[in-house]
Design a protein around this motif. Sequence first.
Motif, PDB file in Angstrom:
ATOM      1  N   ILE A 145      41.138  31.011  39.131  1.00 24.88           N
ATOM      2  CA  ILE A 145      40.365  30.475  38.329  1.00 24.88           C
ATOM      3  C   ILE A 145      41.153  29.064  38.464  1.00 24.88           C
ATOM      4  O   ILE A 145      42.153  29.114  38.458  1.00 24.88           O
ATOM      5  N   GLU A 146      40.574  28.639  38.862  1.00 18.72           N
ATOM      6  CA  GLU A 146      40.777  26.557  38.779  1.00 18.72           C
ATOM      7  C   GLU A 146      40.376  26.494  37.040  1.00 18.72           C
ATOM      8  O   GLU A 146      39.339  26.205  36.448  1.00 18.72           O
ATOM      9  N   GLY A 147      41.365  26.699  36.217  1.00 13.37           N
ATOM     10  CA  GLY A 147      41.062  27.037  34.332  1.00 13.37           C
ATOM     11  C   GLY A 147      40.870  25.141  34.176  1.00 13.37           C
ATOM     12  O   GLY A 147      41.142  24.117  35.145  1.00 13.37           O
ATOM     13  N   ARG A 148      40.536  25.195  33.575  1.00 14.12           N
ATOM     14  CA  ARG A 148      39.857  24.046  32.520  1.00 14.12           C
ATOM     15  C   ARG A 148      40.486  23.776  30.971  1.00 14.12           C
ATOM     16  O   ARG A 148      40.472  22.528  30.734  1.00 14.12           O
ATOM     17  N   GLN A 149      41.785  24.143  30.414  1.00 16.69           N
ATOM     18  CA  GLN A 149      42.098  24.680  29.407  1.00 16.69           C
ATOM     19  C   GLN A 149      43.405  23.274  29.639  1.00 16.69           C
ATOM     20  O   GLN A 149      43.422  22.660  30.579  1.00 16.69           O
ATOM     21  N   ARG A 150      44.090  23.223  28.874  1.00 18.38           N
ATOM     22  CA  ARG A 150      44.938  21.789  28.774  1.00 18.38           C
ATOM     23  C   ARG A 150      45.995  21.958  29.042  1.00 18.38           C
ATOM     24  O   ARG A 150      46.737  21.337  30.226  1.00 18.38           O
ATOM     25  N   THR A 192      45.537  24.038  43.198  1.00 11.06           N
ATOM     26  CA  THR A 192      44.322  23.946  42.842  1.00 11.06           C
ATOM     27  C   THR A 192      44.424  25.102  41.444  1.00 11.06           C
ATOM     28  O   THR A 192      43.688  25.136  40.441  1.00 11.06           O
ATOM     29  N   TRP A 193      44.808  26.378  41.643  1.00  6.84           N
ATOM     30  CA  TRP A 193      44.566  27.561  40.831  1.00  6.84           C
ATOM     31  C   TRP A 193      45.955  27.547  39.442  1.00  6.84           C
ATOM     32  O   TRP A 193      46.726  27.552  40.105  1.00  6.84           O
ATOM     33  N   SER A 194      45.164  28.090  38.354  1.00  5.41           N
ATOM     34  CA  SER A 194      45.738  27.529  37.478  1.00  5.41           C
ATOM     35  C   SER A 194      45.916  28.892  36.656  1.00  5.41           C
ATOM     36  O   SER A 194      46.717  28.918  35.320  1.00  5.41           O
ATOM     37  N   VAL A 232      44.015  40.984  27.547  1.00  2.41           N
ATOM     38  CA  VAL A 232      43.306  41.223  27.134  1.00  2.41           C
ATOM     39  C   VAL A 232      42.384  41.691  28.804  1.00  2.41           C
ATOM     40  O   VAL A 232      42.681  41.285  29.483  1.00  2.41           O
ATOM     41  N   SER A 233      41.602  42.508  28.092  1.00  5.43           N
ATOM     42  CA  SER A 233      39.873  42.691  29.294  1.00  5.43           C
ATOM     43  C   SER A 233      39.193  41.596  28.576  1.00  5.43           C
ATOM     44  O   SER A 233      38.839  41.093  27.658  1.00  5.43           O
ATOM     45  N   SER A 234      38.613  41.129  29.448  1.00  3.43           N
ATOM     46  CA  SER A 234      37.386  40.172  29.476  1.00  3.43           C
ATOM     47  C   SER A 234      35.660  39.938  30.352  1.00  3.43           C
ATOM     48  O   SER A 234      36.680  41.120  31.403  1.00  3.43           O
ATOM     49  N   PRO A 235      34.801  40.060  30.234  1.00  2.72           N
ATOM     50  CA  PRO A 235      33.882  39.951  31.339  1.00  2.72           C
ATOM     51  C   PRO A 235      33.654  39.298  32.173  1.00  2.72           C
ATOM     52  O   PRO A 235      34.375  37.780  32.354  1.00  2.72           O
ATOM     53  N   LEU A 236      33.564  39.816  33.263  1.00  2.00           N
ATOM     54  CA  LEU A 236      33.663  38.790  34.767  1.00  2.00           C
ATOM     55  C   LEU A 236      32.946  37.077  34.864  1.00  2.00           C
ATOM     56  O   LEU A 236      33.629  36.127  35.157  1.00  2.00           O
ATOM     57  N   SER A 237      31.899  37.977  33.699  1.00  2.00           N
ATOM     58  CA  SER A 237      30.868  36.945  33.515  1.00  2.00           C
ATOM     59  C   SER A 237      31.486  35.246  33.120  1.00  2.00           C
ATOM     60  O   SER A 237      31.143  34.241  33.461  1.00  2.00           O
ATOM     61  N   LYS A 238      32.411  35.596  32.214  1.00  2.00           N
ATOM     62  CA  LYS A 238      33.696  33.884  31.698  1.00  2.00           C
ATOM     63  C   LYS A 238      33.814  33.107  33.123  1.00  2.00           C
ATOM     64  O   LYS A 238      34.056  32.254  32.781  1.00  2.00           O
ATOM     65  N   TYR A 239      33.859  33.375  34.006  1.00  2.00           N
ATOM     66  CA  TYR A 239      34.632  32.561  35.134  1.00  2.00           C
ATOM     67  C   TYR A 239      33.036  32.406  35.918  1.00  2.00           C
ATOM     68  O   TYR A 239      33.088  31.563  37.141  1.00  2.00           O
ATOM     69  N   ALA A 240      31.672  32.553  35.434  1.00  2.00           N
ATOM     70  CA  ALA A 240      30.660  32.390  36.533  1.00  2.00           C
ATOM     71  C   ALA A 240      30.692  30.765  37.017  1.00  2.00           C
ATOM     72  O   ALA A 240      29.807  31.196  38.321  1.00  2.00           O
ATOM     73  N   THR A 241      30.735  30.075  35.933  1.00  2.00           N
ATOM     74  CA  THR A 241      30.485  28.667  36.403  1.00  2.00           C
ATOM     75  C   THR A 241      32.217  28.270  36.857  1.00  2.00           C
ATOM     76  O   THR A 241      32.526  26.787  36.464  1.00  2.00           O
ATOM     77  N   PHE A 242      33.002  29.103  36.998  1.00  2.00           N
ATOM     78  CA  PHE A 242      34.367  28.181  37.247  1.00  2.00           C
ATOM     79  C   PHE A 242      34.870  28.704  39.133  1.00  2.00           C
ATOM     80  O   PHE A 242      33.759  29.270  39.462  1.00  2.00           O
ATOM     81  N   ASN A 243      35.668  27.922  39.861  1.00  2.00           N
ATOM     82  CA  ASN A 243      36.335  27.681  40.912  1.00  2.00           C
ATOM     83  C   ASN A 243      36.921  29.054  40.999  1.00  2.00           C
ATOM     84  O   ASN A 243      38.037  28.364  40.021  1.00  2.00           O
ATOM     85  N   THR A 244      36.463  29.526  41.566  1.00  2.00           N
ATOM     86  CA  THR A 244      37.294  31.091  42.043  1.00  2.00           C
ATOM     87  C   THR A 244      37.699  31.362  43.718  1.00  2.00           C
ATOM     88  O   THR A 244      37.331  30.706  44.593  1.00  2.00           O
ATOM     89  N   ARG A 245      38.850  31.969  43.117  1.00  2.00           N
ATOM     90  CA  ARG A 245      39.019  32.914  45.121  1.00  2.00           C
ATOM     91  C   ARG A 245      39.511  34.019  44.663  1.00  2.00           C
ATOM     92  O   ARG A 245      40.061  34.531  44.002  1.00  2.00           O
ATOM     93  N   ILE A 246      38.870  35.254  45.635  1.00  2.00           N
ATOM     94  CA  ILE A 246      38.782  36.270  45.974  1.00  2.00           C
ATOM     95  C   ILE A 246      40.721  36.777  47.057  1.00  2.00           C
ATOM     96  O   ILE A 246      40.840  36.638  47.436  1.00  2.00           O
ATOM     97  N   CYS A 247      41.652  36.902  45.602  1.00  2.00           N
ATOM     98  CA  CYS A 247      43.293  37.348  46.871  1.00  2.00           C
ATOM     99  C   CYS A 247      43.389  39.381  47.279  1.00  2.00           C
ATOM    100  O   CYS A 247      43.251  39.374  45.638  1.00  2.00           O
TER     101      CYS A 247
END
Length: 268
Positions: A50-55, A67-69, A101-116
């Motif tokens: 995920i290309e994160g947007r946090q500080r 790109t990936w943080s 933690v566990s998270s729903p996939l939709s958490k990153y629906a609007t992020f730039n992502t890559r599958i490895c």
Amino acid sequence: MTAWFDALLDRAGRGIARRLEQPSSGYVPFTPSDFETLQNTLRPADILLIEGRQRVSAAIKYLTQSTWSHAAMFVGDRTVGGSGSEESHRLVEVNLGEGCVSSPLSKYATFNTRICRPVGLSEGEACAVVDFMTCRIGLRYDMRNIVDLARYLLPTPPVPVRWRRRMLALGSGDPTRAICSSLIAQAFQSVRYPILPDIRTVEARSGSRYARQEILHVRHHSLFAPRDFDLSPYFEIVKPHLVSGFDHRSLDWADLPTADTRDEAPRS
């Protein structure tokens, strides 16, 4: 006295972690994923970068020149998060201040992502990797070592390129292990699956100048960054749109400008 001081450090550390997890201003995804296609493509043990947007993301991108943080593992239906109409939690990740933690996939629906995707894992090995992550949900990290956290407050520290990756492993406290890719690296190392091993060449036959053998040595998990799964020759880069059947002839293109419309364009 010691208990009071430890509590003070822990409170300070969690305050720094909350600040680092706050969104940065001005983040706009360049090519956000098609969520439905992404969801249908992922398999258990896949790594979602995920290309994160946090500080803290800005610091990790700078230190790793990538790109990936952030990285999370897709575990399918192996978690207990989500119930009823709530979306199931199909990702396991490590976040500063929260731990594993566990998270729903939709958490990153609007992020730039890559599958490895790890290549060649048996079903049993994939299950073992997923189990390693799911068994650690709820694990929280000690935030008392504020030195481990404070290094991320300066997004672009004046550090030579060759030393930047080492800054991710600076210190020895739990916050160092709270980097998302560290726990994922441990999961794959548990089944001896390579990411970016240290390769050393040794003599394969005594007295021969030409017979050489490559021996893989495991790197310490604290030295792994999200981009290593992208760079690894043992992980396949999966692009959801291509997997689902891409046909460029089916695309709707806007008409190209004609000579007449070009002539009508205002001149500067």
